[in-house]
Design an enzyme around this catalytic site. Structure first.
Site, PDB file in Angstrom:
ATOM      1  N   SER A 100       0.849  -9.780   4.157  1.00 52.16           N
ATOM      2  CA  SER A 100       0.897  -8.610   5.038  1.00 52.16           C
ATOM      3  C   SER A 100      -0.428  -7.856   5.166  1.00 52.16           C
ATOM      4  CB  SER A 100       1.981  -7.630   4.574  1.00 52.16           C
ATOM      5  OG  SER A 100       1.681  -7.100   3.304  1.00 52.16           O
TER       6      SER A 100
ATOM      7  N   LYS B  34       5.742   1.559   3.731  1.00 53.30           N
ATOM      8  CA  LYS B  34       4.293   1.516   3.965  1.00 53.30           C
ATOM      9  C   LYS B  34       3.847   2.701   4.820  1.00 53.30           C
ATOM     10  CE  LYS B  34       3.888  -3.442   3.287  1.00 53.30           C
ATOM     11  NZ  LYS B  34       3.496  -4.750   3.842  1.00 53.30           N
TER      12      LYS B  34
END
Length: 357
Positions: A254, A299
């Site tokens: 990611s 996040k």
């Protein structure tokens, strides 16, 4: 027995039996091992929450997170922070309830984090391999954006694989069966065009000396019937330029987009982020496509809490991202590397940014 006495006994019985589940719950919360053994008593759930963020333009312990050698790098400013998800496993019931009640963590079945029948050690290796592949794709995507050529480098040879004793870490692969290759994805495509047991010829350079080597392809244990060479590949720019990523304790793919942006920023004039605090996440393909990731809500919260002004979110994660309280932080929707660069330019110049929502 009088009616009053009977009523009292029924009430007392209700109290006693009502206290049983409470007592059992208290006992469960206080026990962290199976009685009379040293085996820990854990729940089949994992807690996920905001993890640390890392500025890809900065140093960690004196070493650049993205270290480029063999080319002049430009001065950078501001932040390009990659974001992570903190995952807690092997929790007791008390610990799991504590995370659920006392934090914004989410509890998910353990098999969503570590696949069933896969050991944590094997899963760690899988994440490390995914991270290496992400680094290679980030380099290729950045070089493509900048119009610079790349080469394919063997990062690691998998033990007991087809490539063992034939290839070595540091080998540069330049062709497969006479087809020129310059990106890891091109090598994978040529390998997958064959079947397990087929022989292929690789043109490699080892310590600068070209040679041809033959490999009998193996079978991918994760994909029966698919051929496998058995190497982890990375990519380096041609012409003596090298890119190294120094976040070895972070796994998964990611961080790809943010790594790519850091490379572009360091190898191009001016501040790509306009000197602002930008954070983000997303996988990256060699062609610059930004892909979705897991844990987007955590996040975004992590970036918001560390002071980010702009968050770059994969377009495919936008439905979920739009449900998060991002505060004053702008959450931009990006589907490609070009989108990410454009979003930062628009934000810096005060133009409307394509936001998630």
């Amino acid at each position: 027995m009088t009616e009053t006495t009977a009523l009292r006994q029924r009430r007392w019985s209700t109290i006693v039996w009502g206290a049983v589940p409470v007592g059992l719950l208290a006992l469960a919360l206080s026990v962290d091992h199976i009685p009379f053994t040293d085996v820990p008593l854990t729940v089949p759930y994992a807690a996920q929450g905001p993890g640390p963020t890392f500025n890809t333009l900065a140093d960690i312990d004196g070493t650049p997170v993205v270290d480029i050698e063999g080319a002049a790098t430009d001065e950078t400013s501001g932040n390009l922070n990659m974001t992570t998800v903190a995952v807690r496993t092997n929790m007791t019931l008390a610990q799991a309830l504590g995370r659920w009640i006392g934090s914004q963590d989410t509890l998910v079945p353990l098999q969503q984090v570590v696949p069933p029948d896969v050991s944590e050690e094997d899963y760690q290796k899988f994440n490390e391999a995914a991270f290496v592949a992400s680094e290679a794709a980030a380099t290729v995507a950045a070089m493509n954006y900048l119009g610079k050529p790349t080469t394919v480098v063997v990062h690691e040879v998998v033990a007991d694989s087809a490539a063992q004793d034939v290839l070595a870490a540091g080998d540069v692969i330049t062709a497969v069966d006479g087809v020129q290759v310059s990106q890891p994805g091109e090598v994978q495509d040529e390998v997958l065009a064959h079947a397990p047991g087929d022989d292929i010829t690789l043109r490699i350079a080892r310590e600068g000396q070209p040679r041809d080597v033959e490999v009998e392809l193996g079978e991918n244990p994760q994909s029966p019937g698919a051929a496998q060479l058995g190497i982890l590949m990375t990519s380096e720019p041609a012409g003596g330029i090298s890119v190294e990523y120094n976040l070895n304790d972070v796994g998964g793919p990611s961080a790809g987009m943010m790594f790519s942006l850091a490379v572009i920023d360091k190898l191009s004039p001016g501040a790509l982020n306009g000197g602002n605090f930008v954070a983000g996440t997303g996988t990256i393909s060699e062609d610059g496509t930004v892909g979705p990731i897991g844990g987007i809500t955590h996040k975004i919260r992590g970036a918001r809490d560390t002071g980010a002004e702009l968050f770059l979110a994969p377009a495919d994660n936008c439905a979920e991202a739009s449900r998060v309280d991002s505060g004053d932080m702008v959450v931009a929707s990006v589907a490609t590397l070009d989108d990410a660069v454009a979003a930062m330019a628009d934000f810096s110049e005060g133009r409307d940014v394509r936001v998630c929502g």
